[in-house]
Design a protein around this motif. Structure first.
Motif, PDB file in Angstrom:
ATOM      1  N   CYS A  43       0.857  -1.194   0.000  1.00  0.00           N
ATOM      2  CA  CYS A  43       0.000   0.000   0.000  1.00  0.00           C
ATOM      3  C   CYS A  43       0.892   1.243   0.000  1.00  0.00           C
ATOM      4  O   CYS A  43       1.784   1.362   0.846  1.00  0.00           O
ATOM      5  N   HIS A  45       0.206   4.116   0.938  1.00  0.00           N
ATOM      6  CA  HIS A  45      -0.059   5.016   2.078  1.00  0.00           C
ATOM      7  C   HIS A  45       0.543   4.496   3.375  1.00  0.00           C
ATOM      8  O   HIS A  45       1.205   5.229   4.094  1.00  0.00           O
ATOM      9  N   CYS A  46       0.276   3.215   3.700  1.00  0.00           N
ATOM     10  CA  CYS A  46       0.749   2.714   4.996  1.00  0.00           C
ATOM     11  C   CYS A  46       1.871   1.677   4.849  1.00  0.00           C
ATOM     12  O   CYS A  46       2.449   1.246   5.849  1.00  0.00           O
ATOM     13  N   CYS A  68      -7.610  -0.429   1.253  1.00  0.00           N
ATOM     14  CA  CYS A  68      -6.510  -1.139   1.900  1.00  0.00           C
ATOM     15  C   CYS A  68      -6.993  -1.690   3.241  1.00  0.00           C
ATOM     16  O   CYS A  68      -7.622  -0.977   4.016  1.00  0.00           O
ATOM     17  N   CYS A  71      -4.992   0.547   6.267  1.00  0.00           N
ATOM     18  CA  CYS A  71      -5.281   1.939   6.608  1.00  0.00           C
ATOM     19  C   CYS A  71      -6.593   2.436   6.011  1.00  0.00           C
ATOM     20  O   CYS A  71      -7.027   3.550   6.315  1.00  0.00           O
TER      21      CYS A  71
HETATM   22 ZN   LIG Z   1      -2.749   1.092   3.537  1.00  0.00          ZN
END
Ligand SMILES: [Zn+2]
Length: 277
Positions: A43, A45-46, A68, A71
């Protein structure tokens, strides 16, 4: 249809969906200059790694409901849509051509063209990964088709493939050069030259020229009917002033190449019969 007759199309769809999944990785990573092999998907983002079942084409995205699991960040619907469309494309190839080398050649060529159109639309560039692989694949399978399996079907013979690569790349280079002189800015990127080398190798010199005409015709139809309305809708939504959207030519050349491969010969025969002979 007997039950066993369903096996090749179903297998083609499953293989195509997996190829589409890999295509998503290429479209996301090649423009950034990253490897498509490593690291495994995570992912953005995280940083959570994508687990095996989440990687299953289409189903993984559906089970995650497009988010996801770590997150909750949204995952673009582009991923399952591309997987579904490439899977359907491979299925149609097997239905149209049977479980043959030609079906595989059309399916792979169409997949490469889809990847090029998508990357060009999103990032304004055509990665060498697509065009180098495409050229080698088309030439290698042209020889395989000619020497071991007889007729090459819709594809050009090995000799025509070499001529076609030069003609396709050449005509786009000439148009780009003259366009640059006339408009005093870059009219065509080098990516379009490499794209047309692949297309020319697949369809041969005459249909390569036809592809450029068909791409221009497609642009002339789709630009006012699709591209401009989307641009106006976006500017209204964001409140920004409307600017004529820039769409790279590769977005139109790639689908034109697939149409020309499948129906270009019929179109040229029809035209010659009607207007020349
Ligand atoms: Zn994520």
């Amino acid at each position: 249809m007997t039950p066993s007759a369903f096996l090749p199309p179903v297998l083609a769809f499953l293989v195509g969906a997996c190829v589409g999944s890999f295509l998503n990785v290429c479209v996301a990573r090649w423009p950034a200059g990253e490897s498509v092999v490593r690291p495994p998907s995570r992912c953005p983002h995280c940083g959570r790694g994508v687990r095996a079942w989440e990687n299953v084409p289409v189903l993984g995205w559906l089970m995650l409901r497009g988010r996801c699991a770590g997150c909750g960040a949204g995952i673009s619907p582009q991923y399952p849509i591309v997987e579904l469309l490439v899977g359907l494309g491979w299925l149609l190839c097997v239905l149209a051509f049977g479980a043959t080398l030609e079906a595989l050649r059309v399916a792979v060529f169409g997949t490469v063209m889809a990847g090029i159109a998508l990357t060009d639309a999103r990032h304004y560039l055509i990665p060498d990964g697509f065009t180098v692989f495409g050229l080698l694949w088309v030439l290698a399978t042209a020889m395989l088709g000619a020497f071991y399996l007889g007729d090459g079907g819709a594809f050009a013979s090995p000799a025509d493939a070499l001529l076609g690569a030069c003609a396709g790349a050449g005509v786009v280079a000439i148009i780009g050069w003259l366009g640059e002189v006339a408009l005093k800015k870059e009219a065509m990127g080098f990516g379009d030259v490499t794209l047309m080398a692949v297309v020319g190798a697949a369809v041969g010199p005459w249909r390569a020229l036809l592809t450029v005409f068909a791409g221009a015709a497609l642009a002339a139809v789709l630009f006012p009917l699709v591209v401009v309305p989307i641009g106006m809708w976006r500017s209204r939504r964001t409140g920004a002033a409307f600017e004529l959207p820039q769409v790279p030519f590769g977005v139109f050349l790639a689908p034109a190449a697939v149409l020309t491969l499948l129906w270009g010969s019929d179109l040229m025969d029809w035209y010659l019969d009607r207007f020349i002979a």
